[in-house]
Design a protein around this motif. Structure first.
Motif, short mmCIF file in Angstrom:
data_model
loop_
_atom_site.label_atom_id
_atom_site.label_comp_id
_atom_site.label_asym_id
_atom_site.label_seq_id
_atom_site.Cartn_x
_atom_site.Cartn_y
_atom_site.Cartn_z
N PHE A 36 -4.67 -27.35 20.87
CA PHE A 36 -6.02 -26.94 20.46
C PHE A 36 -6.42 -27.78 19.26
O PHE A 36 -5.75 -27.79 18.24
CB PHE A 36 -5.99 -25.45 20.10
CG PHE A 36 -7.31 -24.82 19.76
CD1 PHE A 36 -8.03 -25.20 18.63
CD2 PHE A 36 -7.83 -23.82 20.55
CE1 PHE A 36 -9.23 -24.60 18.31
CE2 PHE A 36 -9.03 -23.20 20.24
CZ PHE A 36 -9.73 -23.59 19.12
N ASP A 91 -5.86 -29.69 25.50
CA ASP A 91 -6.13 -28.54 26.37
C ASP A 91 -7.35 -27.76 25.90
O ASP A 91 -8.07 -27.18 26.73
CB ASP A 91 -4.91 -27.62 26.42
CG ASP A 91 -3.68 -28.35 26.95
OD1 ASP A 91 -3.68 -28.70 28.14
OD2 ASP A 91 -2.74 -28.59 26.16
N PHE A 92 -7.57 -27.71 24.57
CA PHE A 92 -8.71 -27.00 24.01
C PHE A 92 -9.34 -27.85 22.90
O PHE A 92 -8.63 -28.53 22.17
CB PHE A 92 -8.31 -25.65 23.38
CG PHE A 92 -7.73 -24.65 24.33
CD1 PHE A 92 -8.55 -23.87 25.14
CD2 PHE A 92 -6.35 -24.48 24.41
CE1 PHE A 92 -8.01 -22.93 26.01
CE2 PHE A 92 -5.80 -23.55 25.28
CZ PHE A 92 -6.63 -22.77 26.08
N MET A 246 -12.22 -25.99 27.30
CA MET A 246 -10.86 -26.11 27.83
C MET A 246 -10.84 -27.20 28.89
O MET A 246 -11.80 -27.34 29.66
CB MET A 246 -10.41 -24.78 28.43
CG MET A 246 -8.99 -24.75 28.90
SD MET A 246 -8.54 -23.07 29.47
CE MET A 246 -6.79 -23.35 29.84
N PHE A 251 -7.12 -25.44 32.99
CA PHE A 251 -7.59 -24.12 33.44
C PHE A 251 -7.20 -23.88 34.90
O PHE A 251 -6.68 -22.81 35.25
CB PHE A 251 -9.10 -24.03 33.28
CG PHE A 251 -9.67 -22.67 33.57
CD1 PHE A 251 -9.64 -21.67 32.62
CD2 PHE A 251 -10.24 -22.40 34.81
CE1 PHE A 251 -10.16 -20.41 32.88
CE2 PHE A 251 -10.77 -21.14 35.09
CZ PHE A 251 -10.72 -20.14 34.13
#
Length: 338
Positions: A36, A91-92, A246, A251
């Protein structure tokens, strides 16, 4: 004999697929670490919300997913963090909604000036707007999806010169995010806008490459811009929340249960973030004042009038129908909540 009983007991637990005393750990279960990224410092509501999100993800996925938070642009600046989502490097990413405009052009309209006057109006706009949802729904095809509505606040100025009216802005170099609408607003007011990553702004002001910048109060505080641009003018020209995006491939790789857990965690952390940012504005302004900043709360009528040129440019670029429909949508929310 006692040792043998312990061994037999452990073997039975292993055969059952669980380790006694550790209900969330199952043999064969792999733990995924998800990265993140955000550009705020470790001090401030953004990083605190990210850490709360990380804890909630671990809880709601029963330990199958863990989120590792990287602050201060350690992995990427705002624009590049979205590029990294697309290629699998992250990922984020938590970043301002305006950062997404290179990927979905019409999102520029969310930066139209003075759409909202209060946080509550802004929240309702982002939670219910058909226009905003239509734009967000285009992002999965571009490798990212929005999983959370978070908060930054209302954009205002920090400058190294007194900014008492739009007339004081004429010809001054001001750092902006790479968003066409923001550029149009700044040019309409009279600034000479300069695009650069937020992580480079402090030094640029310090070296007088630019004379200031515009951002919400929480960002001004966490990035310490008030140290090098001590004049804080609360023009509140754009309501500027954040989205948690995301990576679409991440996801889709998760189970439905873990997808639901991440969405639940993002909503909880986002609700906390919204409340925290709204509650903190006056406290942060007081802290900046104590550290030598000068806070100016101007009559906004002059700033609204000065920014009207950006609305006209938007009508020419995006079409009067789209612009006027979105402005009407925001106006209806303001009216219903006034």
């Amino acid at each position: 004999m006692q040792n043998r009983r312990h061994i037999l007991k452990a073997s039975a637990a292993l055969a059952g697929g669980a380790i006694t005393g550790f209900p969330n750990i199952v043999l064969g279960q792999s733990v995924r670490t998800l990265r993140f990224s955000h550009t705020d410092t470790s001090v401030g509501a953004a990083n605190e919300a990210a850490m709360r999100f990380a804890a909630a993800v671990e809880k709601y996925t029963s330990g199958r997913c863990k989120v590792q938070v990287f602050h201060s642009g350690q992995l990427a600046n705002d624009a590049k963090s979205l590029d990294q989502l697309q290629v699998g490097g992250l990922d984020f990413a938590l970043t301002g909604v305006v950062t997404f405009t290179p990927h979905v052009k019409d999102l520029s309209l969310i930066a139209l000036p003075y759409l909202a006057e209060t946080y509550e109006q802004g929240w309702k706009l982002y939670d219910t707007s058909k226009f905003i949802k239509q734009q967000a729904d285009l992002l999965p095809a571009k490798g990212m999806r929005i999983v959370g509505n978070w908060e930054a606040g209302f954009r205002s100025f920090t400058t190294n010169f007194p900014l008492n009216s739009p007339a004081d802005a004429k010809g001054k170099k001001l750092r902006i995010a790479p968003v066409e609408m923001i550029r149009w607003i700044m040019e309409s007011i009279g600034f000479s806008p300069v695009v650069m990553p937020v992580t480079e702004v402090y030094l640029a002001i310090q070296q007088n490459t630019v004379s200031g910048q515009e951002n919400p109060i929480d960002t001004i505080y966490s990035q310490r811009f008030y140290e090098v641009a001590k004049h804080v003018t609360l023009s509140q020209h754009v309501y500027s929340p954040r989205w948690v995006a995301m990576a679409e491939r991440t996801f889709k790789s998760l189970s439905a249960a873990d997808q639901e857990g991440i969405l639940k965690a993002a909503k909880e952390a986002g609700d906390w973030n919204r409340t925290e940012v709204r509650a903190n504005d006056e406290k942060l302004l007081a802290e900046m004042t104590a550290k030598g900043a000068t806070i100016v709360k101007p009559d906004l009528s002059a700033w609204r009038k000065a920014s009207e040129g950006a609305v006209e440019r938007a009508r020419k670029e995006f079409g009067a129908t789209a612009v006027d429909q979105f402005i009407a949508e925001a106006a209806e929310i303001r009216k219903s909540m006034s």
